[in-house]
Design an enzyme around this catalytic site. Structure first.
Site, mmCIF file in Angstrom:
data_model
loop_
_atom_site.group_PDB
_atom_site.id
_atom_site.type_symbol
_atom_site.label_atom_id
_atom_site.label_comp_id
_atom_site.label_asym_id
_atom_site.label_seq_id
_atom_site.Cartn_x
_atom_site.Cartn_y
_atom_site.Cartn_z
ATOM 1 N NE ARG A 86 6.066 -7.063 0.378
ATOM 2 C CZ ARG A 86 4.996 -7.529 1.035
ATOM 3 N NH1 ARG A 86 3.841 -7.689 0.409
ATOM 4 N NH2 ARG A 86 5.067 -7.819 2.306
ATOM 5 C CG HIS A 130 4.139 -13.148 3.780
ATOM 6 N ND1 HIS A 130 3.925 -12.209 2.804
ATOM 7 C CD2 HIS A 130 2.916 -13.423 4.298
ATOM 8 C CE1 HIS A 130 2.630 -11.932 2.717
ATOM 9 N NE2 HIS A 130 2.003 -12.669 3.616
ATOM 10 C CD GLU A 183 -0.625 -8.041 6.200
ATOM 11 O OE1 GLU A 183 -1.224 -8.987 6.751
ATOM 12 O OE2 GLU A 183 -1.041 -7.478 5.172
ATOM 13 C CG ASN A 312 0.915 -5.014 3.337
ATOM 14 O OD1 ASN A 312 1.638 -4.372 2.578
ATOM 15 N ND2 ASN A 312 1.261 -6.201 3.803
ATOM 16 C CE1 TYR A 314 -5.528 -7.261 0.474
ATOM 17 C CE2 TYR A 314 -4.269 -6.911 2.482
ATOM 18 C CZ TYR A 314 -4.367 -7.413 1.194
ATOM 19 O OH TYR A 314 -3.283 -8.043 0.619
ATOM 20 C CD GLU A 391 0.114 -8.293 1.450
ATOM 21 O OE1 GLU A 391 -1.090 -8.441 1.777
ATOM 22 O OE2 GLU A 391 1.036 -8.964 1.929
#
Length: 491
Positions: A86, A130, A183, A312, A314, A391
Site C-alpha cells: 500500500r 496521505h 486517516e 489503522n 496503534y 496500518e
C-alpha cells in the site's frame, strides 16, 4: 475491560487462504525528490521548512530517496515474500498546484512502480491522499476567508475528485485496490485543530469544516474512481478509529468516552458508513460551529458504497470526565504536545490517561486488544463489508550492532500480539482479508522528523543503505507459512 496485551497464541494460528500480507508507506515520508519532474510544494514541504515545526529541523526533501531507489525497495518486498503493498500518490507530483492537467513524468513514476510490483507478484493498493495537500490549494480562498484555504474550503473536495479521476485514468488498468483517504482525522484535527501537523493551523471551527469536506471529498473521489475504473476495482478508505475506553464504569466517564468516540470515530464513520452526523456530535460542538457548511445531499455523497474499510491501529485511548479545575494544555492523547486541542468542544469535559503497560518509542501503550475490539465493532456496524488492517506497527530505537545486524525483538513481540488479535477477530466472525505492516522502511515520521523508526527495514540516513531488521525476517516467515507461530517462538 483489559488494558493489557493479548495473551500469546498457544499454537500455530492459520490465516484464511488468500489473506494479503503487505506493508505500507506514504509518499512524503519516503519519496524525496521534492523539486523533480514538475512536482510543486505540498503543505508538508512548507510545514517542515518552517522553523520549530519538525523536530531537529528535519524535512522530507530527500526522505529515504524512494523516488530513485524504488526498484531496490520492490526487490526488498519481493525478498520478504509480500503479496501486497500500500503506497500513496503525491498529489502535487501528478497535478502540480492541485489544479489543471496532469504531469506525465509524475504519473510515469507510479506507472513504473506498479508495473514492477506486479512483475514480482505484489498487489498494489493506491492511497490517493496521505496528508500532502498541494500548497496552492491551502493558499486558495475561494469563499473569501481570510484564515486560509485547504480542507476547510469546500472547493478542495471538488479538486480532490478531479485529481482522483486523473490517477484512475493513469493506473486503473493496473491497480484493483484503491483507498481515497488515509486517516482524515489527522488531516482535519491535527492539521487545523492542534496544529501539530501541516498546515499547522489552530482553529477548532476550521477543523470541523475540514472534517466535513474530507467526508465530501471521499464521496466525490470514490464516485470519480467508479466512473474511471474497470468494474473489478475495489474502492475503500483507511480510517484510524480510536478504541476509546472509559477509565471507570461511572456515568461521567462513560459520557467522556461517548464524546471522544463522536469526535475520533463517528465524525467520519457516521457519514461514510451510515450517511449521517449523529445528534450528540452536533450538540457537543454547537458552541464551536453551527454546521451550516453541510449542504443538501452532502451526506448522501459521503455515503458512497464501499468495497472495503481499512483500519489503522496503534494504541487505545483511555478517558475520564475532566475535573472542574482541569488545566488547559498538552494532553496525553498520543497526538503530540500542543496547547491547542484536536478535540473541539470536548476539552473542558474530558481528560486523557495513559494506558498502563509497555510503551513504544512514541510513548504509545502496547495493547493488541484494541485492534481486535475495532475489527469486531466495524464487523457489527457494517455487516458484509470486508476489512483490512491497512496500518499497524511500532517505533523502537533500532540501531545495527557491530556486525551490522539490526535486532528488534520488541517489534517482533508487538507484531505477534497484534497479528494474534487479528486472528482472534477472524475466528469470531470478522471478515479481515489482509494486514499491512507499518512501515516497510524507516522514514520521515512527520513532526518527529527522523527520530522515530517504524520500519521493518532499517535505513541509514547518512548513506540510505537498507538493512532488513530481525522483525522483517520474522514477518517473512509468517508470510511464507500463512501461520502465526506460538508466542514463545519469536526469533
Amino acid at each position: 475491560m483489559s488494558l493489557t496485551s493479548a495473551n500469546p497464541t498457544p499454537a500455530k494460528a492459520a490465516f484464511p487462504p488468500g489473506f494479503l500480507w503487505g506493508a505500507a508507506t506514504a509518499a512524503y515520508q519516503i519519496e524525496g525528490a521534492v523539486r523533480e519532474d514538475g512536482r510543486t510544494p505540498s503543505i508538508w514541504d512548507t510545514f517542515s521548512h518552517t522553523p520549530g515545526k519538525v523536530l531537529g529541523g528535519d524535512t522530507g526533501d530527500v526522505a529515504v530517496d524512494h523516488y530513485h531507489r524504488w526498484r531496490e525497495d520492490v526487490r526488498l518486498m519481493a525478498d520478504l515474500g509480500l503479496s501486497a503493498y500500500r503506497f500513496s500518490v503525491s498529489w502535487s507530483r501528478v497535478q502540480p498546484t492541485g489544479r489543471g492537467p496532469a504531469v506525465q513524468r509524475g504519473l510515469d513514476f507510479y506507472r513504473s512502480l506498479v508495473d514492477e510490483l506486479l512483475a514480482h507478484g505484489i498487489q498494489p493498493m493506491v492511497t490517493l491522499y496521505h496528508w500532502d495537500l498541494p500548497q496552492e490549494l491551502e493558499d486558495a480562498f475561494p469563499s473569501g476567508s481570510a484564515a486560509g484555504g485547504g480542507w476547510p474550503e469546500r472547493d478542495t473536495a471538488y479538486r480532490f475528485a478531479e485529481y482522483a479521476g486523473i490517477v484512475a485514468g493513469a493506473l486503473g488498468d493496473r491497480v484493483e485496490m484503491w483507498s481515497t483517504l488515509n486517516e482524515p482525522w489527522c488531516s482535519a484535527f491535527l492539521g487545523y485543530g492542534s496544529g501539530v501537523h501541516a498546515p499547522g493551523r489552530t482553529d477548532p471551527a476550521a477543523a470541523l469544516r475540514a472534517a466535513h469536506h474530507l467526508n465530501l471529498a471521499h464521496g466525490l473521489g470514490a464516485q470519480a474512481l467508479r466512473d474511471g475504473l474497470p468494474r473489478r476495482a475495489r474502492i475503500g478508505v483507511s480510517l484510524n478509529p480510536s478504541a476509546v475506553r472509559p477509565l471507570t464504569a461511572s456515568a461521567a466517564d462513560q459520557d467522556a468516552r461517548r464524546r471522544i468516540d463522536a469526535l475520533a470515530n463517528r465524525v467520519f464513520t457516521g457519514p461514510m458508513l451510515h450517511g449521517r452526523y449523529d445528534d450528540d456530535l452536533l450538540a457537543d460542538t454547537a458552541g464551536v460551529t453551527d454546521w451550516s457548511f453541510v449542504r443538501d445531499n452532502d451526506l448522501r455523497t459521503a455515503h458512497h458504497p464501499l468495497d472495503f474499510l481499512g483500519i489503522n491501529y496503534y494504541a487505545p485511548s483511555v478517558v475520564s470526565a475532566a475535573p472542574a479545575d482541569a488545566a488547559v494544555g498538552p494532553r496525553p492523547d498520543g497526538h503530540g504536545a500542543s496547547s491547542h486541542s484536536p478535540w473541539p468542544g470536548a476539552d473542558e469535559h474530558v481528560s486523557f490517561h495513559r494506558a498502563p503497560g509497555e510503551l513504544t518509542a512514541m510513548g504509545w501503550p502496547v495493547d493488541p486488544t484494541g485492534l481486535k475490539d475495532l475489527l469486531l465493532e466495524y464487523t457489527a456496524q457494517a455487516p458484509g463489508l470486508p476489512l483490512y488492517v491497512t496500518e499497524n506497527g511500532a517505533a523502537y530505537d533500532d540501531e545495527p550492532d557491530a556486525g551490522g545486524t539490526v535486532h528488534d525483538p520488541e517489534r517482533i513481540r508487538y507484531l505477534h500480539g497484534h497479528l494474534a488479535a487479528v486472528h482472534e477477530a477472524v475466528a469470531e466472525g470478522a471478515d479481515v482479508r489482509g494486514y499491512y505492516l507499518w512501515s516497510l522502511l524507516d522514514n520521515f515520521e512527520w513532526a518527529y522528523g527522523y527520530s522515530k523508526r517504524f520500519g521493518a527495514v532499517h535505513v541509514d540516513y547518512a548513506t540510505l543503505a537498507r538493512t532488513p531488521k530481525s522483525s522483517a525476517h520474522w514477518y517473512a516467515k509468517v508470510v511464507a507459512s500463512g501461520e502465526l507461530p506460538p508466542g514463545t517462538d519469536l526469533e
